[in-house]
Design a protein around this motif. Sequence first.
Motif, PDB file in Angstrom:
ATOM      1  N   SER A  58      -0.413  -8.687  -2.730  1.00 15.19           N
ATOM      2  CA  SER A  58      -0.545  -7.382  -1.474  1.00 15.19           C
ATOM      3  C   SER A  58      -0.810  -8.128  -0.117  1.00 15.19           C
ATOM      4  O   SER A  58      -0.397  -7.242   0.560  1.00 15.19           O
ATOM      5  N   GLY A 112       3.946  -0.061 -11.736  1.00 14.74           N
ATOM      6  CA  GLY A 112       2.505  -0.866 -11.805  1.00 14.74           C
ATOM      7  C   GLY A 112       2.364  -1.095 -13.408  1.00 14.74           C
ATOM      8  O   GLY A 112       0.680  -2.070 -13.359  1.00 14.74           O
ATOM      9  N   ARG A 136       2.757  -7.223 -15.069  1.00 18.83           N
ATOM     10  CA  ARG A 136       3.202  -6.187 -14.170  1.00 18.83           C
ATOM     11  C   ARG A 136       4.174  -5.627 -12.881  1.00 18.83           C
ATOM     12  O   ARG A 136       4.399  -7.413 -12.354  1.00 18.83           O
ATOM     13  N   PHE A 138       5.551  -4.025  -9.503  1.00 16.86           N
ATOM     14  CA  PHE A 138       5.723  -3.047  -8.581  1.00 16.86           C
ATOM     15  C   PHE A 138       6.377  -3.224  -7.258  1.00 16.86           C
ATOM     16  O   PHE A 138       7.254  -4.342  -6.746  1.00 16.86           O
ATOM     17  N   ARG A 145      11.011  -5.893  -4.851  1.00 19.14           N
ATOM     18  CA  ARG A 145      10.480  -6.210  -6.035  1.00 19.14           C
ATOM     19  C   ARG A 145       9.474  -7.231  -6.582  1.00 19.14           C
ATOM     20  O   ARG A 145      10.102  -8.205  -6.192  1.00 19.14           O
TER      21      ARG A 145
END
Length: 484
Positions: A58, A112, A136, A138, A145
């Motif tokens: 991220s 998430g 996971r 996100f 994605r």
Amino acid sequence: MTRLTRYTRTTAFKLSLLYLGVFTVLSAGLLYYVARNTDHLMSEQVVQTVDAELKGLSDIYVRGGVRAVVETIDRRSRHPDASLYLLTDFAGNALVGNIARLPTMVLEEADGGLRRVRYTRMGPDVEDIERQAMVRTFELRGGYRLLVGRDLGDQLRFSNLLGNALRVWLIGVVVMGVMTWVFVSRRVMKRIDEMSATSRTIMNGDLSGRLTVRGNDDEFDRLAVNLNAMLGRIELLMQSMRDVTDNIAHDLKTPLTRLQTRVETALREAKGEDGYREALESVLDDGDHLLRIFNALLRIARIESMAPGADMEPSDLKALVLEIADLYEPLLEDEGGHFEIDVSDGLKTVCNKDLISQALVNLIENALKYGHPENGSLIVSLSAKSDGGRIVLSVSDNGPGIPEAEQDRVKDRFVRLDDSRTEPGTGLGLSLVKAVARLHGGELRFKNEAPGLTASIDLEQAPGQDGSDHERHDGSDKTGIPTA
């Protein structure tokens, strides 16, 4: 089948079964606890690793955009580790990653959340098989994605390893438990069978049978030692009873026959009142002799049947010995003899004073009857000393003594040596002394002094007494005898 049933009914089998069950449950519980906590720890590590990967990617996305994320994922995907990556566009097309197939719903639910999924890994050296992973997903800006996960292969292999270890452990516990039960049962049953065989031998009348003592000092050896001591005591009592019966049958036959003969002779030959009176007096003498024999036998029997410690109290043996010396010294001096005393101080013990007194009196009486030397006057010595934690009471004379071959035999009932048959007596005095010594945990011993004989008995001395001080009196001055 009968033998198996016999083994399964034993206490050893029941205890082995109980221990096996308890140990199996405890082992299974311990391994389950280890496996559960290990799985939980590994799951936490997976979650922490996935979260760390997501945070790093991220940050890269924020700083460099999609291109930087693609380059990073492509570089990391080339390493053959457990990390999983997948980046798709808004249409669901894979841009980069190392996942070949994945349920579509996983990418559609990009909330998430942590999920366990089945997937197929991408790569030339990877087998086309389904695996399990924790992932996971996100949704990034622009409809992208991002999926990050961790393969659970190592965790599953470790769980399988623990499961196999649990099964092998439980099988081993059962096998070892059965082997232990067989060994213990055979050993215990063998010892019990030996005890049963010995018991049957004793019940059949052979009182000499004893239990086997292997010498390893286990509970069976301790039980065998105690039972053997009990059997020895029982054998001694039974032998004593047989000896008494035999001795009564032989030794009382003569006085009873003599008594009957005197009565018949009086009835046949006695004339007048004087003749009958003389016959009755002879009969009374024989009756008194028989009563003395029976009283002595009863007293010996009572002593032998007494439990150790019965009717005993703390006593000062010095006072007791000196009291007996006061009684016999004048008697010996009147007969032209000589009485010597050698007594230590501090002779404290727990005993039956009456029985100890009777034993010493019997030994002194024996010395007075049979201890006269061929030449010279009789010398009787009464000694009480401490020796190695024991109190030794001794009576010595300067007479002919007792041949060593006869020293054990004279302790038996009614035994009288040929040289002593002319003296009055019952042959029970030394038997009583022997019984008194045994009651007090001691033994009657003889020792030829050349000349003379020493007869001694030993008692346990009270703790803290050393008996180091001596007082000696040779009979020359009666006023010099210490008093209690």
